[in-house]
Design a protein around this motif. Structure first.
Motif, PDB file in Angstrom:
ATOM      1  N   TYR A  48      -5.055 -12.586 -21.495  1.00 13.18           N
ATOM      2  CA  TYR A  48      -3.729 -12.265 -20.966  1.00 13.18           C
ATOM      3  C   TYR A  48      -3.321 -13.403 -20.034  1.00 13.18           C
ATOM      4  N   ALA A  49      -2.055 -13.770 -20.087  1.00 13.40           N
ATOM      5  CA  ALA A  49      -1.561 -14.872 -19.257  1.00 13.40           C
ATOM      6  C   ALA A  49      -0.341 -14.407 -18.476  1.00 13.40           C
ATOM      7  N   ILE A  50      -0.313 -14.767 -17.202  1.00 12.61           N
ATOM      8  CA  ILE A  50       0.805 -14.394 -16.333  1.00 12.61           C
ATOM      9  C   ILE A  50       1.593 -15.651 -15.995  1.00 12.61           C
ATOM     10  N   LEU A  81       2.224 -21.351 -15.018  1.00  7.82           N
ATOM     11  CA  LEU A  81       1.124 -20.438 -15.329  1.00  7.82           C
ATOM     12  C   LEU A  81       0.440 -20.043 -14.031  1.00  7.82           C
ATOM     13  N   LEU A  82       0.408 -18.746 -13.735  1.00 15.48           N
ATOM     14  CA  LEU A  82      -0.142 -18.270 -12.467  1.00 15.48           C
ATOM     15  C   LEU A  82      -1.522 -17.638 -12.595  1.00 15.48           C
ATOM     16  N   LEU A  83      -1.878 -17.180 -13.797  1.00 11.95           N
ATOM     17  CA  LEU A  83      -3.203 -16.562 -13.975  1.00 11.95           C
ATOM     18  C   LEU A  83      -3.470 -16.342 -15.452  1.00 11.95           C
ATOM     19  N   THR A  84      -4.698 -16.630 -15.872  1.00  6.01           N
ATOM     20  CA  THR A  84      -5.186 -16.197 -17.184  1.00  6.01           C
ATOM     21  C   THR A  84      -6.444 -15.371 -16.947  1.00  6.01           C
ATOM     22  N   VAL A  85      -6.587 -14.311 -17.706  1.00 12.35           N
ATOM     23  CA  VAL A  85      -7.718 -13.424 -17.505  1.00 12.35           C
ATOM     24  C   VAL A  85      -8.117 -12.772 -18.816  1.00 12.35           C
ATOM     25  N   LEU A  86      -9.427 -12.576 -18.996  1.00  4.17           N
ATOM     26  CA  LEU A  86      -9.927 -11.809 -20.136  1.00  4.17           C
ATOM     27  C   LEU A  86     -10.077 -10.363 -19.708  1.00  4.17           C
ATOM     28  N   ALA A  87      -9.507  -9.440 -20.469  1.00  2.22           N
ATOM     29  CA  ALA A  87      -9.571  -8.029 -20.102  1.00  2.22           C
ATOM     30  C   ALA A  87      -9.602  -7.176 -21.357  1.00  2.22           C
ATOM     31  N   ASP A  88     -10.301  -6.061 -21.263  1.00  2.00           N
ATOM     32  CA  ASP A  88     -10.392  -5.112 -22.372  1.00  2.00           C
ATOM     33  C   ASP A  88      -9.282  -4.082 -22.220  1.00  2.00           C
ATOM     34  N   PRO A  89      -8.363  -3.999 -23.188  1.00  2.00           N
ATOM     35  CA  PRO A  89      -7.243  -3.065 -23.059  1.00  2.00           C
ATOM     36  C   PRO A  89      -7.609  -1.606 -23.300  1.00  2.00           C
ATOM     37  N   LYS A  90      -8.838  -1.352 -23.769  1.00  2.00           N
ATOM     38  CA  LYS A  90      -9.249   0.028 -24.046  1.00  2.00           C
ATOM     39  C   LYS A  90      -9.691   0.702 -22.753  1.00  2.00           C
ATOM     40  N   LEU A  91      -8.867   1.629 -22.282  1.00  2.83           N
ATOM     41  CA  LEU A  91      -9.106   2.300 -21.006  1.00  2.83           C
ATOM     42  C   LEU A  91      -8.999   3.804 -21.176  1.00  2.83           C
ATOM     43  N   PRO A  92      -9.552   4.563 -20.214  1.00  4.76           N
ATOM     44  CA  PRO A  92      -9.390   6.021 -20.265  1.00  4.76           C
ATOM     45  C   PRO A  92      -7.913   6.409 -20.242  1.00  4.76           C
ATOM     46  N   LYS A  93      -7.606   7.551 -20.791  1.00  8.48           N
ATOM     47  CA  LYS A  93      -6.229   8.032 -20.846  1.00  8.48           C
ATOM     48  C   LYS A  93      -5.632   8.116 -19.443  1.00  8.48           C
ATOM     49  N   GLY A  94      -4.421   7.609 -19.311  1.00  7.18           N
ATOM     50  CA  GLY A  94      -3.734   7.645 -18.025  1.00  7.18           C
ATOM     51  C   GLY A  94      -3.946   6.412 -17.166  1.00  7.18           C
ATOM     52  N   GLU A  95      -4.872   5.539 -17.570  1.00  8.55           N
ATOM     53  CA  GLU A  95      -5.131   4.312 -16.815  1.00  8.55           C
ATOM     54  C   GLU A  95      -4.304   3.159 -17.380  1.00  8.55           C
ATOM     55  N   THR A  98      -0.481 -21.477  -5.461  1.00  6.72           N
ATOM     56  CA  THR A  98      -0.193 -21.968  -6.810  1.00  6.72           C
ATOM     57  C   THR A  98      -0.472 -20.957  -7.906  1.00  6.72           C
ATOM     58  N   GLY A  99      -1.029 -19.818  -7.566  1.00  9.69           N
ATOM     59  CA  GLY A  99      -1.333 -18.822  -8.580  1.00  9.69           C
ATOM     60  C   GLY A  99      -1.957 -17.581  -7.978  1.00  9.69           C
ATOM     61  N   PHE A 100      -2.327 -16.653  -8.852  1.00  8.81           N
ATOM     62  CA  PHE A 100      -2.980 -15.427  -8.420  1.00  8.81           C
ATOM     63  C   PHE A 100      -4.491 -15.638  -8.380  1.00  8.81           C
ATOM     64  N   VAL A 101      -5.122 -15.179  -7.318  1.00  9.12           N
ATOM     65  CA  VAL A 101      -6.577 -15.280  -7.183  1.00  9.12           C
ATOM     66  C   VAL A 101      -7.147 -13.901  -6.868  1.00  9.12           C
ATOM     67  N   ARG A 102      -8.396 -13.706  -7.238  1.00  9.24           N
ATOM     68  CA  ARG A 102      -9.052 -12.423  -6.979  1.00  9.24           C
ATOM     69  C   ARG A 102      -9.386 -12.306  -5.493  1.00  9.24           C
ATOM     70  N   VAL A 103      -8.965 -11.203  -4.887  1.00  4.47           N
ATOM     71  CA  VAL A 103      -9.188 -11.022  -3.452  1.00  4.47           C
ATOM     72  C   VAL A 103      -9.988  -9.760  -3.126  1.00  4.47           C
ATOM     73  N   ASN A 104     -10.041  -8.820  -4.066  1.00  7.19           N
ATOM     74  CA  ASN A 104     -10.763  -7.577  -3.771  1.00  7.19           C
ATOM     75  C   ASN A 104     -11.163  -6.900  -5.079  1.00  7.19           C
ATOM     76  N   GLU A 105     -12.218  -6.104  -4.998  1.00  8.50           N
ATOM     77  CA  GLU A 105     -12.721  -5.416  -6.185  1.00  8.50           C
ATOM     78  C   GLU A 105     -13.419  -4.135  -5.759  1.00  8.50           C
ATOM     79  N   VAL A 106     -13.062  -3.003  -6.400  1.00  8.59           N
ATOM     80  CA  VAL A 106     -13.660  -1.726  -6.024  1.00  8.59           C
ATOM     81  C   VAL A 106     -13.928  -0.889  -7.266  1.00  8.59           C
ATOM     82  N   LEU A 107     -14.944  -0.032  -7.150  1.00  6.44           N
ATOM     83  CA  LEU A 107     -15.215   0.976  -8.174  1.00  6.44           C
ATOM     84  C   LEU A 107     -14.566   2.277  -7.726  1.00  6.44           C
ATOM     85  N   THR A 108     -13.804   2.911  -8.606  1.00  2.05           N
ATOM     86  CA  THR A 108     -13.165   4.178  -8.269  1.00  2.05           C
ATOM     87  C   THR A 108     -13.344   5.176  -9.397  1.00  2.05           C
TER      88      THR A 108
END
Length: 205
Positions: free
Chosen positions: A127-129, A136-150, A188-198
């Motif tokens: 995905y590219a933002i 170009l502000l961010l490219t990221v690899l992500a899995d689009p398969k998520l639980p319902k409602g996410e 110059t772009g988006f950077v990762r600043v925080n990460e949590v498990l919920t």
């Protein structure tokens, strides 16, 4: 039975009868209005992926906020730039999808989903933002398969340097838990600043 009924006062004054009627109506009208307003608010914030090259009537199709008139969901030049910078060919421009992101006045942001197996792998899909200007502000690899409602991408309430932060949600080894990563704009772009498990369905904060 008659004695029980007689215990309740009879309202004879027309003024008091009108007040009583308005009060009874309020018991039904106010909750109904509240439900309508909250549901409309939720609907307005829904994330809608659109074909990037589609022509949309901006009064009716609102991925987030679109002014009146007609225009492509994303500028044609930006679509071509995104495809060229992120692939070596084989990406069909007509299949590319885009999510428009609200911001604080620094030009519209677009998240591109290239809908191509060539840009997907074990870590997910690319995905590219992009800023509307073509940055170009961010490219990221992500899995689009998520639980319902996410939602894969969500706009955060936090604003940094004129842009709302973004939260990307991913699954974990537990079906009840998701990983949320916050990205904020820094220069110059988006950077990762925080990460949590919920828990699934629980917000980032």
């Amino acid at each position: 039975m008659q004695s029980i009924i007689n215990r309740f006062p009879v309202v004879k004054s027309p003024y008091r009868q009108a007040l009583l009627a308005m009060g009874c109506m309020g018991l039904f009208v106010v909750p109904a209005l509240f439900v309508r307003v909250t549901s409309h608010s939720r609907k307005g914030s829904e994330q809608v992926w659109m074909p990037a090259s589609a022509i949309a009537k901006r009064c009716c199709v609102r991925p987030w906020r679109l002014p009146l008139g007609e225009a492509q969901i994303a500028p044609a030049s930006l679509i071509q730039t995104a495809i060229t910078q992120n692939s070596t060919g084989g990406v069909d421009a007509d299949k590319v999808k885009v999510l428009q992101v609200p911001n604080q006045g620094k030009g519209r942001l677009f998240i591109f989903d290239f809908q191509s197996v060539q840009l997907c792998g074990a870590g997910g899909c690319l995905y590219a933002i992009y800023q509307e200007s073509g940055n170009l502000l961010l490219t990221v690899l992500a899995d689009p398969k998520l639980p319902k409602g996410e939602a894969l991408f969500k706009v955060d309430d936090v604003v940094r340097n004129g842009f709302s932060c973004l939260v990307i949600t991913q699954t974990t080894t537990s079906v009840q838990t998701v990983l949320r990563t916050q990205y904020c704009y820094q220069g110059t772009g988006f950077v990762r600043v925080n990460e949590v498990l919920t828990q699934v369905g629980q917000g980032f904060n």
